[in-house]
Motif scaffolding. Sequence first.
Motif, PDB file in Angstrom:
ATOM      1  N   ASP A 141       0.817  -1.201   0.000  1.00 16.66           N
ATOM      2  CA  ASP A 141       0.000   0.000   0.000  1.00 16.66           C
ATOM      3  C   ASP A 141       0.863   1.269   0.000  1.00 16.66           C
ATOM      4  O   ASP A 141       1.740   1.428   0.857  1.00 16.66           O
ATOM      5  N   PRO A 142       0.603   2.201  -0.930  1.00 18.24           N
ATOM      6  CA  PRO A 142       1.430   3.416  -0.989  1.00 18.24           C
ATOM      7  C   PRO A 142       1.298   4.312   0.239  1.00 18.24           C
ATOM      8  O   PRO A 142       2.262   4.960   0.631  1.00 18.24           O
ATOM      9  N   LEU A 143       0.119   4.352   0.864  1.00 12.96           N
ATOM     10  CA  LEU A 143      -0.041   5.174   2.067  1.00 12.96           C
ATOM     11  C   LEU A 143       0.803   4.609   3.201  1.00 12.96           C
ATOM     12  O   LEU A 143       1.467   5.360   3.923  1.00 12.96           O
ATOM     13  N   VAL A 144       0.795   3.288   3.373  1.00 14.15           N
ATOM     14  CA  VAL A 144       1.615   2.659   4.415  1.00 14.15           C
ATOM     15  C   VAL A 144       3.084   2.982   4.159  1.00 14.15           C
ATOM     16  O   VAL A 144       3.807   3.382   5.085  1.00 14.15           O
ATOM     17  N   ALA A 145       3.508   2.849   2.916  1.00 19.15           N
ATOM     18  CA  ALA A 145       4.902   3.153   2.580  1.00 19.15           C
ATOM     19  C   ALA A 145       5.239   4.607   2.915  1.00 19.15           C
ATOM     20  O   ALA A 145       6.282   4.893   3.512  1.00 19.15           O
ATOM     21  N   ARG A 146       4.355   5.507   2.545  1.00 20.00           N
ATOM     22  CA  ARG A 146       4.602   6.930   2.804  1.00 20.00           C
ATOM     23  C   ARG A 146       4.656   7.214   4.303  1.00 20.00           C
ATOM     24  O   ARG A 146       5.559   7.899   4.789  1.00 20.00           O
ATOM     25  N   LYS A 147       3.708   6.664   5.074  1.00 15.30           N
ATOM     26  CA  LYS A 147       3.671   6.909   6.519  1.00 15.30           C
ATOM     27  C   LYS A 147       4.887   6.314   7.229  1.00 15.30           C
ATOM     28  O   LYS A 147       5.308   6.826   8.266  1.00 15.30           O
ATOM     29  N   LEU A 148       5.452   5.239   6.676  1.00 19.41           N
ATOM     30  CA  LEU A 148       6.656   4.648   7.255  1.00 19.41           C
ATOM     31  C   LEU A 148       7.929   5.350   6.774  1.00 19.41           C
ATOM     32  O   LEU A 148       9.030   4.974   7.173  1.00 19.41           O
ATOM     33  N   GLY A 149       7.774   6.349   5.921  1.00 21.53           N
ATOM     34  CA  GLY A 149       8.919   7.146   5.495  1.00 21.53           C
ATOM     35  C   GLY A 149       9.723   6.554   4.357  1.00 21.53           C
ATOM     36  O   GLY A 149      10.885   6.921   4.169  1.00 21.53           O
ATOM     37  N   LEU A 150       9.120   5.653   3.572  1.00 19.88           N
ATOM     38  CA  LEU A 150       9.849   5.060   2.458  1.00 19.88           C
ATOM     39  C   LEU A 150      10.025   6.066   1.331  1.00 19.88           C
ATOM     40  O   LEU A 150       9.141   6.896   1.064  1.00 19.88           O
ATOM     41  N   ALA A 151      11.154   5.974   0.664  1.00 21.72           N
ATOM     42  CA  ALA A 151      11.415   6.789  -0.521  1.00 21.72           C
ATOM     43  C   ALA A 151      10.729   6.126  -1.723  1.00 21.72           C
ATOM     44  O   ALA A 151      10.288   4.969  -1.646  1.00 21.72           O
ATOM     45  N   GLY A 152      10.677   6.828  -2.822  1.00 19.37           N
ATOM     46  CA  GLY A 152      10.019   6.320  -4.024  1.00 19.37           C
ATOM     47  C   GLY A 152      10.632   5.052  -4.580  1.00 19.37           C
ATOM     48  O   GLY A 152       9.970   4.285  -5.270  1.00 19.37           O
ATOM     49  N   ASN A 153      11.899   4.826  -4.283  1.00 22.07           N
ATOM     50  CA  ASN A 153      12.584   3.633  -4.793  1.00 22.07           C
ATOM     51  C   ASN A 153      12.613   2.503  -3.759  1.00 22.07           C
ATOM     52  O   ASN A 153      13.380   1.560  -3.900  1.00 22.07           O
ATOM     53  N   GLU A 154      11.772   2.577  -2.734  1.00 22.00           N
ATOM     54  CA  GLU A 154      11.772   1.544  -1.697  1.00 22.00           C
ATOM     55  C   GLU A 154      10.470   0.757  -1.703  1.00 22.00           C
ATOM     56  O   GLU A 154       9.407   1.301  -2.019  1.00 22.00           O
TER      57      GLU A 154
END
Length: 187
Positions: A141-154
């Motif tokens: 999920d992109p929201l989960v990735a964003r909230k966990l602080g992942l960069a676009g390449n992660e």
Amino acid sequence: MDALYALHHRVSVGKLTEPAPPVEQRERIFRAALRAADHGCLRPWRFLQVEGAARERLGQVFLQAMEEAEGPLSASKREKTVAMPLRAPLIVVAITTLQDHPKVPHIEQRQSTAGAVQAMITAAFAEGVGAYWRTGPLARDPLVARKLGLAGNERIEGFIYLGTPGKPPREAPEQAVGDYFGQWIGD
């Protein structure tokens, strides 16, 4: 514990309780991850530890992501979703940082992180720590990735739940090696 015993008998332990592994034990478990096969020595992995009140905050992130994806959830599904991170005292989020490399495609980098996770959960078994690996829609999920602080390449490769086994681990099922390995002799 003997390494081959751990490799042959490791099983996932779904019922986990407090306490989480202490710092010294985590160090041994986490060091195992760093020995995964790694073409090009890119070290494409990184890991986030989520414990204590952060698990409750992660539950709220999961809820927000699920409601964005599915719309309003029933009360029981909301309750179940926010409780997901509370199933273990420690969650390790396994992340691949994808790097453009002429000889190491992204899939190999993701496989390397998966190897690191496998080494970690086998080391946990050897240490007497219960562990299981979860993926599913929330890992993508992109929201989960964003909230966990992942960069676009992660990419999240999974959530590793760690804790004290709530009951003795089940016996690993016996597998016949010959059912999975054969010979190729060419033309």
